[in-house]
Write a protein that holds these residues in place. Structure first.
Motif, PDB file in Angstrom:
ATOM      1  N   SER A   1       0.857  -1.264  -0.076  1.00  0.00           N
ATOM      2  CA  SER A   1       0.051   0.071  -0.076  1.00  0.00           C
ATOM      3  C   SER A   1       1.124   1.266  -0.183  1.00  0.00           C
ATOM      4  O   SER A   1       0.704   2.251  -0.650  1.00  0.00           O
ATOM      5  CB  SER A   1      -0.866  -0.098   1.235  1.00  0.00           C
ATOM      6  N   MET A   2       2.011   1.207   0.684  1.00  0.00           N
ATOM      7  CA  MET A   2       3.019   2.148   0.657  1.00  0.00           C
ATOM      8  C   MET A   2       3.720   2.515  -0.553  1.00  0.00           C
ATOM      9  O   MET A   2       3.735   3.674  -1.085  1.00  0.00           O
ATOM     10  CB  MET A   2       4.023   2.122   2.058  1.00  0.00           C
ATOM     11  N   PHE A   3       4.129   1.347  -1.095  1.00  0.00           N
ATOM     12  CA  PHE A   3       5.109   1.594  -2.237  1.00  0.00           C
ATOM     13  C   PHE A   3       4.228   1.866  -3.723  1.00  0.00           C
ATOM     14  O   PHE A   3       4.504   2.469  -4.532  1.00  0.00           O
ATOM     15  CB  PHE A   3       5.819   0.193  -2.525  1.00  0.00           C
ATOM     16  N   TYR A   4       3.059   1.101  -3.658  1.00  0.00           N
ATOM     17  CA  TYR A   4       2.354   1.111  -5.060  1.00  0.00           C
ATOM     18  C   TYR A   4       0.794   1.864  -4.875  1.00  0.00           C
ATOM     19  O   TYR A   4       0.258   1.987  -5.910  1.00  0.00           O
ATOM     20  CB  TYR A   4       1.909  -0.211  -5.592  1.00  0.00           C
ATOM     21  N   GLY A   5       0.554   2.127  -3.659  1.00  0.00           N
ATOM     22  CA  GLY A   5      -0.879   2.633  -3.354  1.00  0.00           C
ATOM     23  C   GLY A   5      -0.831   4.164  -2.796  1.00  0.00           C
ATOM     24  O   GLY A   5      -1.946   4.721  -2.602  1.00  0.00           O
ATOM     25  N   SER A   6       0.187   4.393  -2.471  1.00  0.00           N
ATOM     26  CA  SER A   6       0.506   5.992  -1.976  1.00  0.00           C
ATOM     27  C   SER A   6      -0.138   6.253  -0.897  1.00  0.00           C
ATOM     28  O   SER A   6      -0.829   7.282  -0.566  1.00  0.00           O
ATOM     29  CB  SER A   6       0.173   6.859  -2.923  1.00  0.00           C
TER      30      SER A   6
ATOM     31  N   SER B   1       3.814 -10.990  -9.545  1.00  0.00           N
ATOM     32  CA  SER B   1       2.716  -9.836  -9.109  1.00  0.00           C
ATOM     33  C   SER B   1       3.561  -8.953  -8.263  1.00  0.00           C
ATOM     34  O   SER B   1       4.724  -9.094  -7.760  1.00  0.00           O
ATOM     35  CB  SER B   1       1.550 -10.282  -8.526  1.00  0.00           C
ATOM     36  N   LYS B   2       2.903  -7.801  -8.028  1.00  0.00           N
ATOM     37  CA  LYS B   2       3.155  -6.953  -6.854  1.00  0.00           C
ATOM     38  C   LYS B   2       3.645  -7.503  -5.612  1.00  0.00           C
ATOM     39  O   LYS B   2       4.622  -7.465  -4.854  1.00  0.00           O
ATOM     40  CB  LYS B   2       2.647  -5.601  -6.973  1.00  0.00           C
ATOM     41  N   ARG B   3       2.904  -8.637  -5.132  1.00  0.00           N
ATOM     42  CA  ARG B   3       2.904  -9.131  -3.802  1.00  0.00           C
ATOM     43  C   ARG B   3       4.126  -9.991  -3.977  1.00  0.00           C
ATOM     44  O   ARG B   3       4.886  -9.959  -2.852  1.00  0.00           O
ATOM     45  CB  ARG B   3       1.733  -9.970  -3.383  1.00  0.00           C
ATOM     46  N   GLN B   4       4.336 -10.529  -4.939  1.00  0.00           N
ATOM     47  CA  GLN B   4       5.260 -11.573  -5.078  1.00  0.00           C
ATOM     48  C   GLN B   4       6.772 -10.672  -5.244  1.00  0.00           C
ATOM     49  O   GLN B   4       7.789 -11.102  -4.563  1.00  0.00           O
ATOM     50  CB  GLN B   4       5.425 -12.270  -6.524  1.00  0.00           C
ATOM     51  N   GLU B   5       6.779  -9.458  -5.835  1.00  0.00           N
ATOM     52  CA  GLU B   5       7.859  -8.614  -5.769  1.00  0.00           C
ATOM     53  C   GLU B   5       8.236  -8.116  -4.293  1.00  0.00           C
ATOM     54  O   GLU B   5       9.393  -8.188  -3.646  1.00  0.00           O
ATOM     55  CB  GLU B   5       7.832  -7.244  -6.509  1.00  0.00           C
ATOM     56  N   VAL B   6       7.327  -7.905  -3.752  1.00  0.00           N
ATOM     57  CA  VAL B   6       7.271  -7.581  -2.014  1.00  0.00           C
ATOM     58  C   VAL B   6       7.743  -8.531  -1.444  1.00  0.00           C
ATOM     59  O   VAL B   6       8.671  -8.534  -0.453  1.00  0.00           O
ATOM     60  CB  VAL B   6       6.153  -6.882  -1.537  1.00  0.00           C
ATOM     61  N   LYS B   7       7.576  -9.927  -1.573  1.00  0.00           N
ATOM     62  CA  LYS B   7       7.876 -10.979  -0.841  1.00  0.00           C
ATOM     63  C   LYS B   7       9.258 -11.412  -1.057  1.00  0.00           C
ATOM     64  O   LYS B   7       9.984 -11.485  -0.010  1.00  0.00           O
ATOM     65  CB  LYS B   7       7.135 -12.335  -1.493  1.00  0.00           C
ATOM     66  N   VAL B   8       9.958 -11.093  -2.360  1.00  0.00           N
ATOM     67  CA  VAL B   8      11.426 -11.253  -2.290  1.00  0.00           C
ATOM     68  C   VAL B   8      12.085 -10.057  -1.731  1.00  0.00           C
ATOM     69  O   VAL B   8      13.251 -10.249  -1.138  1.00  0.00           O
ATOM     70  CB  VAL B   8      11.394 -11.142  -4.006  1.00  0.00           C
ATOM     71  N   LEU B   9      11.621  -8.830  -1.810  1.00  0.00           N
ATOM     72  CA  LEU B   9      12.107  -7.681  -1.112  1.00  0.00           C
ATOM     73  C   LEU B   9      12.190  -7.888   0.172  1.00  0.00           C
ATOM     74  O   LEU B   9      13.280  -7.677   0.886  1.00  0.00           O
ATOM     75  CB  LEU B   9      11.473  -6.483  -1.622  1.00  0.00           C
ATOM     76  N   LEU B  10      11.096  -8.466   0.882  1.00  0.00           N
ATOM     77  CA  LEU B  10      11.421  -8.721   2.420  1.00  0.00           C
ATOM     78  C   LEU B  10      12.336  -9.760   2.438  1.00  0.00           C
ATOM     79  O   LEU B  10      13.015  -9.562   3.676  1.00  0.00           O
ATOM     80  CB  LEU B  10       9.946  -9.123   2.722  1.00  0.00           C
ATOM     81  N   ARG B  11      12.553 -10.898   1.980  1.00  0.00           N
ATOM     82  CA  ARG B  11      13.426 -12.017   2.168  1.00  0.00           C
ATOM     83  C   ARG B  11      14.896 -11.313   1.998  1.00  0.00           C
ATOM     84  O   ARG B  11      15.534 -11.780   2.711  1.00  0.00           O
ATOM     85  CB  ARG B  11      13.430 -12.877   0.958  1.00  0.00           C
ATOM     86  N   ARG B  12      15.181 -10.367   0.859  1.00  0.00           N
ATOM     87  CA  ARG B  12      16.422  -9.829   0.998  1.00  0.00           C
ATOM     88  C   ARG B  12      16.899  -8.929   2.412  1.00  0.00           C
ATOM     89  O   ARG B  12      17.817  -9.033   2.701  1.00  0.00           O
ATOM     90  CB  ARG B  12      16.387  -8.723  -0.377  1.00  0.00           C
ATOM     91  N   LEU B  13      15.811  -8.115   2.541  1.00  0.00           N
ATOM     92  CA  LEU B  13      15.873  -7.251   3.742  1.00  0.00           C
ATOM     93  C   LEU B  13      16.158  -8.057   4.947  1.00  0.00           C
ATOM     94  O   LEU B  13      17.137  -7.603   5.927  1.00  0.00           O
ATOM     95  CB  LEU B  13      14.636  -6.396   4.028  1.00  0.00           C
ATOM     96  N   MET B  14      15.505  -9.138   4.877  1.00  0.00           N
ATOM     97  CA  MET B  14      15.657 -10.080   6.519  1.00  0.00           C
ATOM     98  C   MET B  14      17.051 -10.493   6.418  1.00  0.00           C
ATOM     99  O   MET B  14      17.542 -10.886   7.564  1.00  0.00           O
ATOM    100  CB  MET B  14      14.700 -11.137   6.110  1.00  0.00           C
ATOM    101  N   ARG B  15      17.953 -10.589   5.355  1.00  0.00           N
ATOM    102  CA  ARG B  15      19.204 -11.161   5.554  1.00  0.00           C
ATOM    103  C   ARG B  15      20.103 -10.218   6.334  1.00  0.00           C
ATOM    104  O   ARG B  15      21.089 -10.778   7.086  1.00  0.00           O
ATOM    105  CB  ARG B  15      19.839 -11.181   3.793  1.00  0.00           C
ATOM    106  N   ASP B  16      19.812  -8.827   6.226  1.00  0.00           N
ATOM    107  CA  ASP B  16      20.649  -7.949   7.025  1.00  0.00           C
ATOM    108  C   ASP B  16      19.900  -7.752   8.427  1.00  0.00           C
ATOM    109  O   ASP B  16      20.380  -7.364   9.559  1.00  0.00           O
ATOM    110  CB  ASP B  16      20.613  -6.446   6.448  1.00  0.00           C
ATOM    111  N   ASN B  17      18.409  -7.674   8.349  1.00  0.00           N
ATOM    112  CA  ASN B  17      17.711  -7.593   9.486  1.00  0.00           C
ATOM    113  C   ASN B  17      16.882  -8.491   9.608  1.00  0.00           C
ATOM    114  O   ASN B  17      15.726  -8.473   9.261  1.00  0.00           O
ATOM    115  CB  ASN B  17      16.805  -6.086   9.616  1.00  0.00           C
ATOM    116  N   PRO B  18      16.785  -9.728  10.333  1.00  0.00           N
ATOM    117  CA  PRO B  18      15.981 -10.530  10.650  1.00  0.00           C
ATOM    118  C   PRO B  18      14.713 -10.533  11.159  1.00  0.00           C
ATOM    119  O   PRO B  18      13.739 -11.289  11.176  1.00  0.00           O
ATOM    120  CB  PRO B  18      16.865 -11.902  11.535  1.00  0.00           C
TER     121      PRO B  18
END
Length: 301
Positions: free
Chosen positions: A159-164, A227-244
């Motif tokens: 909602s923040m990234f794509y829904g403003s 989908s956009k949800r799938q993109e966010v899933k991948v993004l969150l997995r990447r971020l969790m590498r540095d911040n679990p």
């Protein structure tokens, strides 16, 4: 000699025993924290045939057996136009898990497929409407959906990234089109990885993507391969590498929104500006300064 358990009994035991910490405890936490179930409720458990809704059905079934709060359950399956394989899979899984489903048919896929609007958006809206209507006809006052912890945080980020807008997924809400009906999300605190682990442990196979537009996909999530949800899933997995702990932080943040710091917000469909409060506080400060108490403060200074 120990009694041999049937398959459905082993699956039920796995929820209470092996996956108690991961599934049963967060389920009970959500039910109590958000006051999702009251005495006398008749809840339509909406089953799509995927892992989430099937597990939700078993959790609610188990709760009904042991709860001191009396409530009824109807296990509702809406067929929006499934192909024969998916329809059969849902029915066979329900039989395996001892879930007494009530099935009703609609032509949602046909309507959405012939629409000029986004088929996914139209399909989702029509699904919700049909479920509310059927549940109401059956005397239910609530419908339960299988959204989980990861759905909640992904929706917030999307909602923040794509829904403003900063918008979360509430654990329960009133229906505006069906008075007296409430939507609840009993799996609000359960993580998707734990649902997958439970499914694998019990060697269960559920339908992944029943949508006619994406039946061929292998990684879709309710119509979300790529989908956009799938993109966010991948993004969150990447971020969790540095911040679990990042998923927990997002989840907690929607429970601790500081409206005083927001330049704008919307409540009950009405937009508000921080200027409303800013001007009010300014007037309060002027009034306080002009009062006897304010005079005493100035003299002390």
């Amino acid at each position: 000699m120990e009694r041999q358990l049937e398959t459905y009994q082993k699956i039920e035991r796995s929820i209470i025993k092996k996956f108690r910490k991961q599934l049963w405890t967060p389920f009970i936490v959500a039910v109590k924290r958000y006051e999702l179930i009251q005495a006398g409720d008749k809840i339509a458990v909406c089953i799509s045939g995927g892992k989430d809704s099937m597990l939700m059905a078993k959790l609610l079934q188990e709760l009904q057996r042991h709860s001191e709060v009396p409530f009824e359950l109807v296990y509702l399956v809406m067929d929006p136009g499934y192909n024969e394989i998916n329809r059969q899979k849902i029915e066979s899984n329900a039989a395996l898990l001892h879930i007494p489903i009530t099935v009703f048919e609609t032509n949602i896929f046909d309507v959405a497929n012939n629409s000029d609007k986004s088929p996914c958006y139209l399909c989702a809206r029509m699904r919700r409407g049909h479920l509310y209507k059927k549940a109401q006809e059956l005397g239910c006052n609530k419908i339960a959906l299988g959204h989980h912890f990861n759905d909640v945080i992904e929706t917030t980020v999307m909602s923040m990234f794509y829904g403003s807008q900063l918008q979360a997924m509430p654990p329960k809400l009133h229906s505006t089109n069906f008075p007296g009906m409430t939507l609840i999300r009993p799996m609000y605190c359960i993580r998707e990885d734990d649902i997958i682990a439970w499914r694998r442990y019990n060697e269960l196979e559920f339908i992944q993507c029943a949508c006619r537009f994406t039946e061929a996909c292998t990684i879709c999530d309710n119509g979300g391969g790529g989908s956009k949800r799938q993109e966010v899933k991948v993004l969150l997995r990447r971020l969790m590498r540095d911040n679990p702990n990042i998923e927990n932080s997002i989840f907690r943040s929607i429970h601790a929104v500081s409206l005083d710091t927001m330049p704008g917000y919307k409540s009950e469909g009405v937009e508000h500006s921080f200027l409303e409060r800013f001007d009010r506080v300014e007037e309060e400060l002027k009034t306080k300064k002009a009062s006897p108490e304010g005079e005493a403060v100035r003299e002390a200074d």
